[in-house]
Design a protein around this motif. Structure first.
Motif, PDB file in Angstrom:
ATOM      1  N   ASP A  99      20.979 -56.848   8.891  1.00  0.00           N
ATOM      2  CA  ASP A  99      21.671 -55.565   9.084  1.00  0.00           C
ATOM      3  C   ASP A  99      22.295 -55.526  10.474  1.00  0.00           C
ATOM      4  OD1 ASP A  99      22.565 -52.971   8.917  1.00  0.00           O
ATOM      5  OD2 ASP A  99      20.572 -52.042   9.018  1.00  0.00           O
TER       6      ASP A  99
ATOM      7  N   GLY B 287      13.335 -53.294  12.739  1.00  0.00           N
ATOM      8  CA  GLY B 287      13.033 -53.768  14.090  1.00  0.00           C
ATOM      9  C   GLY B 287      13.822 -52.938  15.084  1.00  0.00           C
ATOM     10  N   PRO B 288      13.646 -53.222  16.362  1.00  0.00           N
ATOM     11  CA  PRO B 288      14.349 -52.402  17.361  1.00  0.00           C
ATOM     12  C   PRO B 288      15.853 -52.622  17.402  1.00  0.00           C
ATOM     13  CG  PRO B 288      13.090 -54.163  18.406  1.00  0.00           C
ATOM     14  CD  PRO B 288      12.732 -54.189  16.960  1.00  0.00           C
TER      15      PRO B 288
ATOM     16  N   THR C  76       8.552 -46.816  20.677  1.00  0.00           N
ATOM     17  CA  THR C  76       8.323 -45.464  20.171  1.00  0.00           C
ATOM     18  C   THR C  76       9.283 -45.161  19.021  1.00  0.00           C
ATOM     19  OG1 THR C  76       7.768 -44.853  22.425  1.00  0.00           O
ATOM     20  CG2 THR C  76       8.178 -43.047  20.904  1.00  0.00           C
TER      21      THR C  76
ATOM     22  N   ALA D  54       9.623 -58.465  14.881  1.00  0.00           N
ATOM     23  CA  ALA D  54       8.999 -58.394  16.208  1.00  0.00           C
ATOM     24  C   ALA D  54       8.929 -59.763  16.861  1.00  0.00           C
ATOM     25  CB  ALA D  54       7.585 -57.826  16.076  1.00  0.00           C
ATOM     26  N   GLN D  55       9.155 -59.813  18.172  1.00  0.00           N
ATOM     27  CA  GLN D  55       8.915 -61.033  18.971  1.00  0.00           C
ATOM     28  C   GLN D  55       8.003 -60.730  20.160  1.00  0.00           C
ATOM     29  OE1 GLN D  55      10.756 -63.093  17.235  1.00  0.00           O
ATOM     30  NE2 GLN D  55      12.077 -61.450  16.519  1.00  0.00           N
TER      31      GLN D  55
ATOM     32  N   PRO E 196       5.124 -59.037  22.689  1.00  0.00           N
ATOM     33  CA  PRO E 196       3.710 -58.746  22.432  1.00  0.00           C
ATOM     34  C   PRO E 196       3.448 -57.310  21.988  1.00  0.00           C
ATOM     35  CG  PRO E 196       4.098 -59.201  24.789  1.00  0.00           C
ATOM     36  CD  PRO E 196       5.365 -59.564  24.051  1.00  0.00           C
ATOM     37  N   LYS E 197       4.182 -56.364  22.562  1.00  0.00           N
ATOM     38  CA  LYS E 197       3.910 -54.968  22.196  1.00  0.00           C
ATOM     39  C   LYS E 197       4.440 -54.662  20.793  1.00  0.00           C
ATOM     40  CE  LYS E 197       4.021 -53.201  26.907  1.00  0.00           C
ATOM     41  NZ  LYS E 197       4.839 -52.435  27.849  1.00  0.00           N
ATOM     42  N   MET E 198       5.606 -55.209  20.470  1.00  0.00           N
ATOM     43  CA  MET E 198       6.173 -54.968  19.135  1.00  0.00           C
ATOM     44  C   MET E 198       5.313 -55.664  18.072  1.00  0.00           C
ATOM     45  SD  MET E 198       8.667 -53.147  17.940  1.00  0.00           S
ATOM     46  CE  MET E 198       9.782 -52.919  19.299  1.00  0.00           C
TER      47      MET E 198
ATOM     48  N   TYR F 167      10.232 -65.956  10.037  1.00  0.00           N
ATOM     49  CA  TYR F 167      11.667 -65.782   9.725  1.00  0.00           C
ATOM     50  C   TYR F 167      12.385 -66.993  10.320  1.00  0.00           C
ATOM     51  CZ  TYR F 167      15.100 -62.249   8.225  1.00  0.00           C
ATOM     52  OH  TYR F 167      16.044 -61.521   7.543  1.00  0.00           O
TER      53      TYR F 167
HETATM   54  N1  F42 Z   1      18.233 -57.400  14.644  1.00  0.00           N
HETATM   55  C1  F42 Z   1      19.297 -56.841  14.075  1.00  0.00           C
HETATM   56  O1  F42 Z   1      19.979 -56.018  14.719  1.00  0.00           O
HETATM   57  N2  F42 Z   1      19.657 -57.140  12.784  1.00  0.00           N
HETATM   58  C2  F42 Z   1      18.951 -58.000  12.027  1.00  0.00           C
HETATM   59  O2  F42 Z   1      19.293 -58.233  10.863  1.00  0.00           O
HETATM   60  C3  F42 Z   1      17.784 -58.604  12.611  1.00  0.00           C
HETATM   61  C4  F42 Z   1      16.953 -59.473  11.878  1.00  0.00           C
HETATM   62  C5  F42 Z   1      15.744 -59.895  12.450  1.00  0.00           C
HETATM   63  C6  F42 Z   1      14.833 -60.621  11.679  1.00  0.00           C
HETATM   64  C7  F42 Z   1      13.618 -61.006  12.207  1.00  0.00           C
HETATM   65  C8  F42 Z   1      13.307 -60.675  13.535  1.00  0.00           C
HETATM   66  O3  F42 Z   1      12.138 -61.042  14.040  1.00  0.00           O
HETATM   67  C9  F42 Z   1      14.204 -59.974  14.315  1.00  0.00           C
HETATM   68  C10 F42 Z   1      15.445 -59.561  13.785  1.00  0.00           C
HETATM   69  N3  F42 Z   1      16.335 -58.807  14.542  1.00  0.00           N
HETATM   70  C11 F42 Z   1      17.459 -58.277  13.946  1.00  0.00           C
HETATM   71  C12 F42 Z   1      16.081 -58.527  15.969  1.00  0.00           C
HETATM   72  C13 F42 Z   1      15.159 -57.321  16.158  1.00  0.00           C
HETATM   73  O4  F42 Z   1      15.796 -56.136  15.763  1.00  0.00           O
HETATM   74  C14 F42 Z   1      14.757 -57.227  17.643  1.00  0.00           C
HETATM   75  O5  F42 Z   1      15.879 -57.192  18.460  1.00  0.00           O
HETATM   76  C15 F42 Z   1      13.911 -58.391  18.050  1.00  0.00           C
HETATM   77  O6  F42 Z   1      12.835 -58.504  17.149  1.00  0.00           O
HETATM   78  C16 F42 Z   1      13.383 -58.269  19.486  1.00  0.00           C
HETATM   79  O7  F42 Z   1      12.481 -57.267  19.550  1.00  0.00           O
HETATM   80  P1  F42 Z   1      11.159 -57.389  20.407  1.00  0.00           P
HETATM   81  O8  F42 Z   1      10.003 -57.546  19.518  1.00  0.00           O
HETATM   82  O9  F42 Z   1      11.319 -58.400  21.478  1.00  0.00           O
HETATM   83  O10 F42 Z   1      11.069 -55.938  21.041  1.00  0.00           O
HETATM   84  C17 F42 Z   1      11.809 -55.545  22.161  1.00  0.00           C
HETATM   85  C18 F42 Z   1      12.109 -54.073  22.089  1.00  0.00           C
HETATM   86  C19 F42 Z   1      10.967 -55.763  23.426  1.00  0.00           C
HETATM   87  O11 F42 Z   1      11.511 -55.966  24.477  1.00  0.00           O
HETATM   88  N4  F42 Z   1       9.681 -55.672  23.271  1.00  0.00           N
HETATM   89  C20 F42 Z   1       8.713 -55.916  24.329  1.00  0.00           C
HETATM   90  C21 F42 Z   1       7.353 -56.154  23.685  1.00  0.00           C
HETATM   91  O12 F42 Z   1       6.408 -56.485  24.400  1.00  0.00           O
HETATM   92  O13 F42 Z   1       7.259 -56.075  22.446  1.00  0.00           O
HETATM   93  C22 F42 Z   1       8.608 -54.822  25.360  1.00  0.00           C
HETATM   94  C23 F42 Z   1       8.936 -53.426  24.892  1.00  0.00           C
HETATM   95  C24 F42 Z   1       8.985 -52.475  26.069  1.00  0.00           C
HETATM   96  O14 F42 Z   1       9.074 -52.826  27.197  1.00  0.00           O
HETATM   97  N5  F42 Z   1       8.934 -51.207  25.801  1.00  0.00           N
HETATM   98  C25 F42 Z   1       9.027 -50.192  26.792  1.00  0.00           C
HETATM   99  C26 F42 Z   1       7.754 -50.051  27.542  1.00  0.00           C
HETATM  100  O15 F42 Z   1       7.757 -49.316  28.548  1.00  0.00           O
HETATM  101  O16 F42 Z   1       6.748 -50.675  27.153  1.00  0.00           O
HETATM  102  C27 F42 Z   1       9.370 -48.915  26.056  1.00  0.00           C
HETATM  103  C28 F42 Z   1       8.210 -48.145  25.514  1.00  0.00           C
HETATM  104  C29 F42 Z   1       8.614 -47.223  24.382  1.00  0.00           C
HETATM  105  O17 F42 Z   1       8.191 -46.060  24.369  1.00  0.00           O
HETATM  106  O18 F42 Z   1       9.326 -47.630  23.475  1.00  0.00           O
END
Ligand code: F42
Length: 330
Positions: free
Chosen positions: A37, A95-96, A114, A159-160, A162-164, A211
């Motif tokens: 998406d 996902g985010p 959040t 998710a990738q 640690p928090k997600m 994935y």
């Molecule tokens: N993204 C798309 O837009 N389209 C797709 O079709 C898609 C497919 C897909 C399939 C599998 C997959 O694993 C990911 C995919 N993605 C796709 C990407 C997905 O949407 C995300 O961009 C990707 O998974 C990266 O996310 P992430 O798990 O790394 O999370 C991000 C937000 C991150 O930085 N996370 C960190 C963590 O530790 O998980 C830190 C988060 C953070 O710092 N949060 C703040 C805090 O203070 O802690 C905010 C707190 C709050 O309140 O939210």
């Protein structure tokens, strides 16, 4: 959990082509089809609904949608429609989202954890039916309801970080983790498990999806050749920490990045065998089976076969269905 196989398609092909490929995947024993998406591709839910009407068994979902370009109510209505048309086969991947595309749309990427958490809770409440009221940090719902309820739909979190990953364990039915190497899952599964334990949830029912970038052919040479372009893109888009974790030389990585500045063929030529090994499941059917065995040992329960699949998509789907899946079902 018993291992299942899914398949990922980008929403950059027309509905009829995707429906044919997904019907073919279903006939070859794949149990999940995930459609990516992104705002600039075809609408994932339009495609999923079209495909739902042309398939019989395969589970269908966005892989993954995001909570920024559509509201929770729109997401609930869209996935409930897919569920209704498919006779209960919808799965909801969220996902985010992709920060780069949000920047170009003027959307602020605020509070991703959040926003995913609250959106999942609100979507679940909407699709169960009845009035929804929710007073969250980002979702504010005041007695709204869908005119049709469809019950529960499994939620998978992309998710990738640690928090997600922990959030996926705490609130998801599964996770879709963009990785193909067992080393990445040792860490991911630990984070998901910790999240599940913190929420007192039974991790044994959790579906850990890899994935992957997947490339299978009769010979390893043909599979590797098909995997190299996708690997070049993954290498160009990955942070240095990923290469350090896998022992890939940053000098080699720099050659791929520099290749992109000259032309795509230079980037592909700079991709090393190590990079293909780390960033994809790749090879002849036996080699793919051996990698999948290692992923199972690392805790993976769903293999999502993603781009490129192989030198030819249909031939690859047939190899997956006839030579790989039976190995894990017998
Ligand atoms: N993204 C798309 O837009 N389209 C797709 O079709 C898609 C497919 C897909 C399939 C599998 C997959 O694993 C990911 C995919 N993605 C796709 C990407 C997905 O949407 C995300 O961009 C990707 O998974 C990266 O996310 P992430 O798990 O790394 O999370 C991000 C937000 C991150 O930085 N996370 C960190 C963590 O530790 O998980 C830190 C988060 C953070 O710092 N949060 C703040 C805090 O203070 O802690 C905010 C707190 C709050 O309140 O939210």
């Amino acid at each position: 959990m018993e291992l299942t196989f899914g398949i990922e398609f980008l929403a950059n092909e027309d509905a009829q082509t995707l429906a044919e490929l997904i019907k073919f995947s279903e006939d070859n024993g794949l149990e999940y089809a995930w459609i990516t998406d992104h705002y600039n591709n075809r609408d994932a839910y339009g495609l999923l609904t079209y495909i739902a009407a042309r398939t019989d068994k395969i589970k269908l979902g966005p892989g993954v949608t995001n909570p920024y370009t559509r509201t929770a109510a729109q997401l609930a209505s869209a996935i409930a429609t897919v569920n209704e048309v498919s006779g209960g086969r919808a799965v909801f991947g969220i996902g985010p989202g992709d920060k780069v595309t949000f920047d170009s749309l003027g959307i602020e990427w605020e509070k991703p954890l959040t926003t995913v958490k609250e959106t999942v809770e609100v979507v679940r409440a909407f699709i169960r039916g009845g009035k929804v009221s929710y007073d969250g940090d980002v979702c504010q719902i005041k007695g709204a309801k869908l005119n049709f309820g469809v019950g529960d739909i499994p939620v998978y979190i992309g998710a990738q970080g640690p928090k997600m990953l922990a959030l996926a364990g705490a609130i998801g039915d599964g996770a879709l983790v963009n990785a193909s190497h067992p080393r990445d899952f040792e860490y991911a599964v630990r984070a998901i498990k910790a999240g599940a334990e913190s929420a007192n949830r039974d991790f044994s029912k959790f579906d850990v999806g890899a994935y992957t970038s997947f490339s299978v052919a009769d010979t390893s040479e043909a599979a590797v050749k098909a995997a190299r372009p996708v690997t070049a893109f993954i290498v160009a888009g990955s942070p240095d920490a990923v290469f350090e974790k896998h022992g890939i030389s940053l000098d080699d990585v720099e050659k791929v990045r520099a290749g992109f500045k000259k032309g795509f063929s230079d980037a592909i030529a700079a991709v090393t065998d190590d990079m293909v090994d780390v960033f994809s499941i790749c090879g002849n059917p036996d080699e793919c089976i051996s990698r999948i065995d290692d992923l199972i040992d690392a805790g993976v329960t769903q293999i999502v076969t993603g781009s490129p699949l192989g030198p030819k998509k249909k031939a690859a789907i047939e190899l997956i269905g006839k030579e790989i899946i039976p190995h894990f079902k017998d």
